[in-house]
Design an enzyme around this catalytic site. Structure first.
Site, PDB file in Angstrom:
ATOM      1  N   GLU A 151       5.276  -5.745   2.073  1.00  6.93           N
ATOM      2  CA  GLU A 151       6.720  -5.545   2.205  1.00  6.93           C
ATOM      3  C   GLU A 151       7.206  -6.271   3.457  1.00  6.93           C
ATOM      4  O   GLU A 151       6.588  -6.222   4.506  1.00  6.93           O
ATOM      5  CB  GLU A 151       7.052  -4.053   2.269  1.00  6.93           C
ATOM      6  CG  GLU A 151       6.867  -3.364   0.928  1.00  6.93           C
ATOM      7  CD  GLU A 151       7.374  -1.943   0.933  1.00  6.93           C
ATOM      8  OE1 GLU A 151       8.377  -1.668   1.617  1.00  6.93           O
ATOM      9  OE2 GLU A 151       6.765  -1.098   0.257  1.00  6.93           O
ATOM     10  N   LEU A 249      -5.530  -5.058  14.125  1.00  6.78           N
ATOM     11  CA  LEU A 249      -6.109  -4.292  15.236  1.00  6.78           C
ATOM     12  C   LEU A 249      -5.019  -3.891  16.217  1.00  6.78           C
ATOM     13  O   LEU A 249      -5.220  -3.931  17.429  1.00  6.78           O
ATOM     14  CB  LEU A 249      -7.184  -5.125  15.962  1.00  6.78           C
ATOM     15  CG  LEU A 249      -8.568  -5.191  15.314  1.00  6.78           C
ATOM     16  CD1 LEU A 249      -9.514  -6.012  16.189  1.00  6.78           C
ATOM     17  CD2 LEU A 249      -9.154  -3.800  15.098  1.00  6.78           C
ATOM     18  N   CYS A 259       1.856   2.193  -0.229  1.00  2.00           N
ATOM     19  CA  CYS A 259       0.601   1.627  -0.740  1.00  2.00           C
ATOM     20  C   CYS A 259      -0.636   2.184  -0.048  1.00  2.00           C
ATOM     21  O   CYS A 259      -1.413   2.909  -0.669  1.00  2.00           O
ATOM     22  CB  CYS A 259       0.630   0.102  -0.625  1.00  2.00           C
ATOM     23  SG  CYS A 259       1.745  -0.695  -1.798  1.00  2.00           S
TER      24      CYS A 259
END
Length: 437
Positions: A151, A249, A259
């Site tokens: 997205e 990270l 999701c």
């Protein structure tokens, strides 16, 4: 090539517009009449950078249209993409695939013999093999083509994907996909042709790995907080190792959205159904670490407010689960905002794109008209979604409207040295209280 796209949410609307951009004639199908009406006028009912322009361009050109009739779509095309949602089942970890089943059942009732049906929805392993029997019974062929959209970058990811994965059993399906994605393959995009089960697993395996990487660095943030270490410098240092890499990270408030959270939970549930639940027990820890970051931000807000949030005014910058989106599904920012409010604080939130959704789903939270309006008279500012708009606000500009110069950076993107030099008490997840460089 003529094709249909069943389901016009984030995935389906983007896919339909992108296929039209590649030169195909496309009809999008959705059961929501109001959504179809808006899309038919070239209006996108959610925020996704670049999609509005692409969609309106091809609605105007006539390459793209929308309907509520699956029968109409089945008669129009011989290639059909199923892009409906697979949300988490209420009260369970498992995915709800009822929308997928319904879409295939209705398509199979109307498709022409020889049609190719393409599944793009994220489903538990074994779903495609079951659906293939249904499709083959009406003379069709099934292809499983998982999506890997981010997205905020969905248009780019559809037009120029980093790979295409196809679960295929027959030559007709492969020929149809080569024609549909001719533009993509002309750019030498890697193609992985595999079986149904592997194609289904690619998406959930990828999301599980990314979620694990995020939760790993957030676990390191917990260690840094008690040792005095700096998780940002730690991530930089280990990220230089080519085997690890720096992407994903970024320690902070953790992941959310429609999701990653539901996909790792559904993956665990499916592993249990298959009798191999021990293979994915580590994902429970991944999920737990992620959720702990939200609780830690609430604890940190309470700490900087003298041990209680009761009666405090708290500014929350961010409502979407990530920048460049208006999606508030499983939003860490809104989770924190609600918890802070429940602890007795007066919470004022602002997000550049997600305010309508926040007002609808979180009516008890006060919504501001701007970032500075949200910060006005605040005892503490919580920076929870890393929109560039928030990062561009200087400490002096914000300092002119708050009651107390206290800011918590939940995304580790603000410069602590700059803010502290301007007289702010600055804290961030996984970073020492005193940062000199």
């Amino acid at each position: 090539m003529r094709m249909s796209v069943i389901g016009t949410g984030y995935l389906g609307a983007t896919h339909a517009a992108a296929m039209a951009e590649m030169g195909h004639e496309v009809v999008g199908v959705d059961v929501d009449e109001s959504k179809v009406a808006r899309l038919s006028k070239g209006e996108v009912p959610f925020f996704e950078p670049g999609l509005s322009e692409l969609l309106s361009k091809h609605v105007d050109s006539g390459r793209l249209r929308f309907t509520t009739s699956v029968k109409e779509a089945a008669e129009f095309a011989d290639l059909h993409y199923v892009c409906v949602g697979t949300p988490q089942t209420k009260g369970e970890f498992a995915a709800d695939i009822s929308f997928v089943d319904a879409a295939f059942t209705e398509l199979c009732a109307h498709v022409n013999p020889g049609a190719v049906l393409v599944g793009k929805s994220t489903v538990p392993a074994g779903t495609a093999a079951r659906l293939a029997e249904q499709v083959e019974a009406v003379g069709g062929e099934l292809v499983w083509n998982p999506e890997f959209l981010r997205e905020g970058l969905a248009v780019q990811d559809t037009l120029t994907p980093d790979r295409v994965v196809l679960g295929i059993q027959g030559e007709r399906g492969l020929a149809a996909m080569r024609e549909a994605y001719a533009t993509i393959f002309a750019a030498d995009t890697p193609l992985i042709i595999t079986d149904y089960a592997t194609a289904e697993l690619v998406k959930v395996a990828a999301n599980s790995f990314l979620a694990t990487k995020i939760s790993f660095i957030n676990a390191m943030a917990e260690i840094c907080e008690v040792t005095g270490g700096d998780v940002v410098q730690l991530a930089d240092a280990i990220g230089h190792d080519a085997r690890i890499g720096r992407k994903f990270l970024n320690a902070g408030l953790g992941f959310g959205g429609g999701c990653l959270p539901k996909d790792i939970r559904a993956f665990m549930a499916r592993a249990g159904e298959l009798g191999v639940d021990q293979a994915l027990t580590f994902l429970k820890s991944v999920d737990d670490i992620n959720m702990r970051r939200r609780a830690r931000m609430v604890d940190l807000a309470r700490e900087v407010c003298g041990g209680t949030l009761a009666g405090k005014r708290v500014a929350v910058l961010g409502a979407a689960f990530k920048p460049d989106s208006d999606d508030i599904r499983d939003s860490p920012a809104l989770d924190v905002a609600l918890a802070v409010q429940q602890a007795g604080a007066a919470v004022h939130i602002y997000d550049p794109e997600a305010m309508d959704n926040a007002r609808r789903d979180y009516p008890t939270l006060a919504c501001a008209d701007s970032a500075l309006d949200a910060c006005r008279d605040a005892d503490v500012v919580l920076h929870l979604t890393e929109w560039q708009e928030f990062r561009d606000i200087g400490p002096d500009e914000m300092g002119a409207v708050v009651r107390q110069k206290v800011i918590l950076d939940g995304r580790n993107v603000l410069d602590p040295v700059l803010w502290r030099a301007a007289g702010w008490a600055f804290r961030a997840l996984g970073r020492a209280k005193s940062i000199t460089r």
